[in-house]
Design a protein around this motif. Structure first.
Motif, mmCIF file in Angstrom:
data_model
loop_
_atom_site.group_PDB
_atom_site.id
_atom_site.type_symbol
_atom_site.label_atom_id
_atom_site.label_comp_id
_atom_site.label_asym_id
_atom_site.label_seq_id
_atom_site.Cartn_x
_atom_site.Cartn_y
_atom_site.Cartn_z
ATOM 1 N N THR A 314 97.861 -62.553 59.020
ATOM 2 C CA THR A 314 98.910 -62.574 57.999
ATOM 3 C C THR A 314 100.011 -63.510 58.494
ATOM 4 O O THR A 314 100.058 -63.845 59.685
ATOM 5 N N THR A 315 100.887 -63.941 57.571
ATOM 6 C CA THR A 315 101.901 -64.913 57.980
ATOM 7 C C THR A 315 103.154 -64.806 57.118
ATOM 8 O O THR A 315 103.163 -64.090 56.115
ATOM 9 N N ASP A 316 104.206 -65.528 57.549
ATOM 10 C CA ASP A 316 105.431 -65.675 56.750
ATOM 11 C C ASP A 316 105.549 -67.139 56.343
ATOM 12 O O ASP A 316 105.247 -68.038 57.150
ATOM 13 N N ILE A 317 106.014 -67.360 55.117
ATOM 14 C CA ILE A 317 106.212 -68.723 54.609
ATOM 15 C C ILE A 317 107.629 -68.828 54.038
ATOM 16 O O ILE A 317 108.066 -67.936 53.306
ATOM 17 N N ILE A 318 108.310 -69.916 54.384
ATOM 18 C CA ILE A 318 109.605 -70.191 53.742
ATOM 19 C C ILE A 318 109.413 -71.396 52.826
ATOM 20 O O ILE A 318 108.913 -72.439 53.283
ATOM 21 N N VAL A 319 109.782 -71.264 51.555
ATOM 22 C CA VAL A 319 109.725 -72.440 50.674
ATOM 23 C C VAL A 319 111.145 -72.924 50.414
ATOM 24 O O VAL A 319 112.096 -72.153 50.435
ATOM 25 N N GLY A 320 111.258 -74.254 50.208
ATOM 26 C CA GLY A 320 112.550 -74.818 49.846
ATOM 27 C C GLY A 320 113.510 -74.947 51.009
ATOM 28 O O GLY A 320 114.731 -74.918 50.823
ATOM 29 N N PHE A 321 112.964 -75.133 52.228
ATOM 30 C CA PHE A 321 113.824 -75.430 53.372
ATOM 31 C C PHE A 321 114.525 -76.768 53.079
ATOM 32 O O PHE A 321 113.940 -77.649 52.435
ATOM 33 N N PRO A 322 115.787 -76.972 53.552
ATOM 34 C CA PRO A 322 116.478 -78.229 53.240
ATOM 35 C C PRO A 322 115.602 -79.446 53.566
ATOM 36 O O PRO A 322 115.032 -79.524 54.657
ATOM 37 N N GLY A 323 115.511 -80.361 52.621
ATOM 38 C CA GLY A 323 114.738 -81.589 52.837
ATOM 39 C C GLY A 323 113.253 -81.430 52.546
ATOM 40 O O GLY A 323 112.493 -82.383 52.720
ATOM 41 N N ARG A 325 110.147 -81.891 50.752
ATOM 42 C CA ARG A 325 109.718 -82.697 49.606
ATOM 43 C C ARG A 325 108.433 -82.118 49.044
ATOM 44 O O ARG A 325 107.811 -81.263 49.658
ATOM 45 N N GLU A 326 107.999 -82.705 47.918
ATOM 46 C CA GLU A 326 106.781 -82.241 47.271
ATOM 47 C C GLU A 326 105.594 -82.301 48.244
ATOM 48 O O GLU A 326 104.775 -81.379 48.312
ATOM 49 N N GLN A 330 103.153 -79.392 49.539
ATOM 50 C CA GLN A 330 101.704 -79.510 49.370
ATOM 51 C C GLN A 330 100.988 -79.200 50.685
ATOM 52 O O GLN A 330 99.937 -78.544 50.710
ATOM 53 N N ALA A 331 101.589 -79.661 51.806
ATOM 54 C CA ALA A 331 100.989 -79.410 53.132
ATOM 55 C C ALA A 331 100.949 -77.898 53.418
ATOM 56 O O ALA A 331 100.010 -77.388 54.040
ATOM 57 N N THR A 332 101.958 -77.183 52.935
ATOM 58 C CA THR A 332 101.963 -75.717 53.103
ATOM 59 C C THR A 332 100.836 -75.091 52.283
ATOM 60 O O THR A 332 100.089 -74.231 52.769
ATOM 61 N N LEU A 333 100.682 -75.565 51.029
ATOM 62 C CA LEU A 333 99.613 -75.022 50.178
ATOM 63 C C LEU A 333 98.241 -75.308 50.810
ATOM 64 O O LEU A 333 97.361 -74.435 50.838
ATOM 65 N N ASP A 334 98.091 -76.528 51.350
ATOM 66 C CA ASP A 334 96.805 -76.887 51.984
ATOM 67 C C ASP A 334 96.524 -75.981 53.177
ATOM 68 O O ASP A 334 95.390 -75.568 53.399
#
Ligand code: SAM
Ligand code: SF4
Length: 455
Positions: A314-323, A325-326, A330-334
Motif C-alpha cells: 500500500t502507499t501514500d500519494i500526494i497530488v498537486g505538489f507545487p510545480g 505538471r501534467e 502522468q508519471a504517478t499514474l504510470d
C-alpha cells in the motif's frame, strides 16, 4: 432554567465520578497517544462516548493536512457553548495542532484550558491539577530530545489488536511535511520498554501488534547499543501468545535488504508493507526531498516481490505538489499501474506551517488538484478491485476483530495481507484465527463464508 440532570452536572464531580471524552484525529500514532492518555487518567476518569456527558474533553489533533486542522478548529469552537453552561468543564487540545498553534489557541479560544503538544500529553495530570488550582490555562509545547513516553504500564485493551509506538519524531524534513516541526527530532524507544509493553498487551488478549514510527526503518540508528529494526522485530516475534506482527511507516530510502528478509524469516510478520511513494516523477520527488528516485523505488518493490510473492503493498500519494505538471502527474499514474498496489491513500497537497514547500512557486490550482485526486482515486479503485477478485475461490486466514460494522450479523477481520474480510459464522469468534472461503470481491474488502477455526 436547568433541568435536574444539568443541575447535577453543574456540581464539581467527585473523584470517583469523573468522566472523560476523547476525540482522536489523524494517524495511528494519535490513536496510540489517546490510549496512553486514557491510561494515565485511570482510575479517576472513566471514558464516555458523548462530550455532553464529560467533565474533561480532550481533542487529540492532527495538523498533517490543512483539512484535518480545519476540522479541529471547528469542533473546538463548537465546544464553547458546553463550557458556558458548565464552567467546571475542562477542555484540552492535544497533539500536533496544539504544538503548532500553542498560545494562539487559548488566545483565539479562551474556553480552552489546556494545550499540550505530542510530548506534553504525558504531563496531562499535572496540567489538570494546575487548572483545578486556578492556574490555567496551561500551555505545554516544549520539545525535548529525550524519549517522553513514560515506561509505567497498565494497558487495559479489550481489542484483538493494538498499536505500540517505538519511536517519536522525524528527521527527514520532506519539504511538504509539518511532522518534524510538531513531533520533534527522531528518537527511538528502549527495546526493553517496547517488549514489556507488548507482553502486557498480550496478557490482556491482544494477538496482533503494529509497531509505529514515522520511519521505523531508522529505528535505533542514532542510539548506540540499540538493535536494528529487523533485530527488534525478531525479539518481538519471540513473545509467546503474539500471533501477528506489523509495522508502519517505512521510508523507501531506508528500506534495507535485512528488513526485506525479515518478511521471509519471521513467521509472525504479516505479508503487508505500507511504503509511501508520494509521486512517480523524479523531478517532484527531488523537490519533495524524498531521497530516492522512481527507479530505486521500483527496484525495491521488485526485490520484495521476488522474496515474498504474496506481499500486499500500500502507499501514500500526494497530488498537486507545487510545480507538478501534467507529465509529472502522468508519471504517478504510470507508477500506480506498474506496481498495482492493493490500496492507496491519496491526498491533495496543502501548504503547511514551517514546511519548505509552502514558499515554493507554481502552486497548482485547487480545481486541478481536485481533478487529479479523482483520477488517481478511480484508477486505484479499478486496480484494487482486480486484486481483490484474485482472492475469490481462495481460503484465507482471518483474525476476527468482532461484529461487522455495516451488518452486525457478519463477523469482520483481516488477512495477513491486511485485506478486510466480512463473513457469516456461528458463535462469538472475536479473537479467533479462522479460515474463510472468499466468495465475492467488494470495493475495499472481500466477503466469504467460514470454513474452519484455526486457533
Ligand atoms: N512518515 C510517513 C512517510 O514518510 O510517508 C507518513 C507521514 S504523514 C503523517 C502521512 C501522509 O500524509 C504522507 O505520507 C503524505 O502522503 C501526506 N501528507 C503529509 N504532508 C502533506 C501535505 N502537506 N499535503 C498533503 N498531504 C500530505
Ligand atoms: Fe513527514 Fe517525511 Fe518525516 Fe514522513 S518521513 S513524517 S512525510 S518528514
Amino acid at each position: 432554567m436547568f433541568t435536574d440532570l444539568e443541575m447535577k452536572r453543574q456540581e464539581a464531580p467527585s473523584v470517583a465520578q469523573r468522566r472523560v471524552f476523547i476525540r482522536t484525529f489523524g494517524c495511528q500514532m494519535n490513536e496510540y497517544d489517546s490510549r496512553r492518555m486514557l491510561e494515565s487518567l485511570r482510575p479517576e476518569y472513566t471514558p464516555v462516548s458523548a462530550p455532553e456527558d464529560a467533565d474533561l474533553i480532550i481533542l487529540n489533533t492532527c495538523s498533517v493536512r490543512e483539512k484535518a486542522e480545519v476540522k479541529v478548529y471547528s469542533l473546538a469552537g463548537r465546544l464553547k457553548h458546553l463550557k458556558r453552561r458548565r464552567p467546571d468543564l475542562i477542555i484540552a487540545v492535544c497533539g500536533c495542532v496544539a504544538q503548532q498553534e500553542g498560545q494562539r489557541l487559548v488566545e483565539r479560544m479562551p474556553h480552552i484550558d489546556i494545550v499540550l503538544g505530542p510530548q506534553g500529553i504525558y504531563r496531562l495530570r499535572e496540567a489538570l491539577a494546575k487548572v483545578r488550582a486556578g492556574e490555567g490555562p496551561v500551555v505545554d509545547t516544549d520539545i525535548r530530545d529525550d524519549f517522553c513516553l513514560p515506561s509505567a504500564l497498565s494497558p487495559e485493551v479489550k481489542a484483538v489488536k493494538a498499536f505500540v509506538t517505538i519511536m517519536q519524531g522525524c528527521n527527514n524534513y520532506c519539504s511538504y511535511c509539518v511532522v518534524p516541526y510538531v513531533r520533534g527530532p527522531e528518537i527511538s524507544r528502549r527495546p526493553g520498554e517496547i517488549l514489556a509493553e507488548i507482553r502486557a498487551l498480550v496478557s490482556q488478549g491482544v494477538r496482533e501488534v503494529t509497531l509505529l514510527g514515522q520511519n521505523v526503518n531508522s529505528y535505533g540508528k542514532r542510539q548506540p547499543g540499540f538493535p536494528t529494526f529487523a533485530q527488534l522485530l525478531e525479539r518481538v516475534a519471540q513473545i509467546d501468545g503474539l500471533w501477528r506482527l506489523r509495522f508502519t511507516t517505512s521510508h523507501p530510502k531506508d528500506l534495507s535488504p535485512e528488513l526485506m528478509r525479515a518478511f521471509v524469516e519471521i513467521p509472525i510478520l504479516c505479508e503487508h508493507l505500507h511504503l509511501p511513494v508520494q509521486s512517480g516523477s523524479d523531478r517532484i520527488l527531488a523537490a519533495m526531498n524524498r531521497g530516492y528516485r522512481r527507479e530505486d523505488y521500483l527496484k525495491k518493490v521488485e526485490r520484495l516481490r521476488e522474496l515474498v510473492p504474496e506481499i500486499a503493498l500500500t502507499t501514500d500519494i500526494i497530488v498537486g505538489f507545487p510545480g507538478e505538471r501534467e507529465e509529472d502527474f502522468q508519471a504517478t499514474l504510470d507508477l500506480l499501474k506498474e506496481v498495482e498496489f492493493d490500496e492507496i491513500f491519496s491526498f491533495k497537497y496543502s501548504d503547511r506551517p514551517f514546511a519548505r514547500a509552502r514558499s515554493f512557486p507554481d502552486k497548482v490550482p485547487e480545481e486541478v488538484k481536485e481533478e487529479r485526486l479523482a483520477t488517481v482515486h478511480n484508477l486505484q479503485l479499478e486496480i484494487s478491485r482486480r486484486r481483490y477478485r484474485r482472492l475469490v475461490g481462495q481460503e484465507v486466514e482471518v483474525l476476527v476483530e468482532g461484529r461487522g460494522k455495516s451488518d452486525p450479523r457478519q463477523w469482520t477481520g483481516r488477512t495477513r495481507q491486511n485485506t478486510v474480510v466480512n463473513f457469516y459464522g456461528g458463535q462469538d469468534l472475536t479473537g479467533k484465527l479462522v479460515k474463510v472461503l472468499v466468495e465475492e470481491a467488494c470495493q475495499h474488502s472481500v466477503r466469504g463464508r467460514l470454513v474452519g477455526t484455526l486457533h
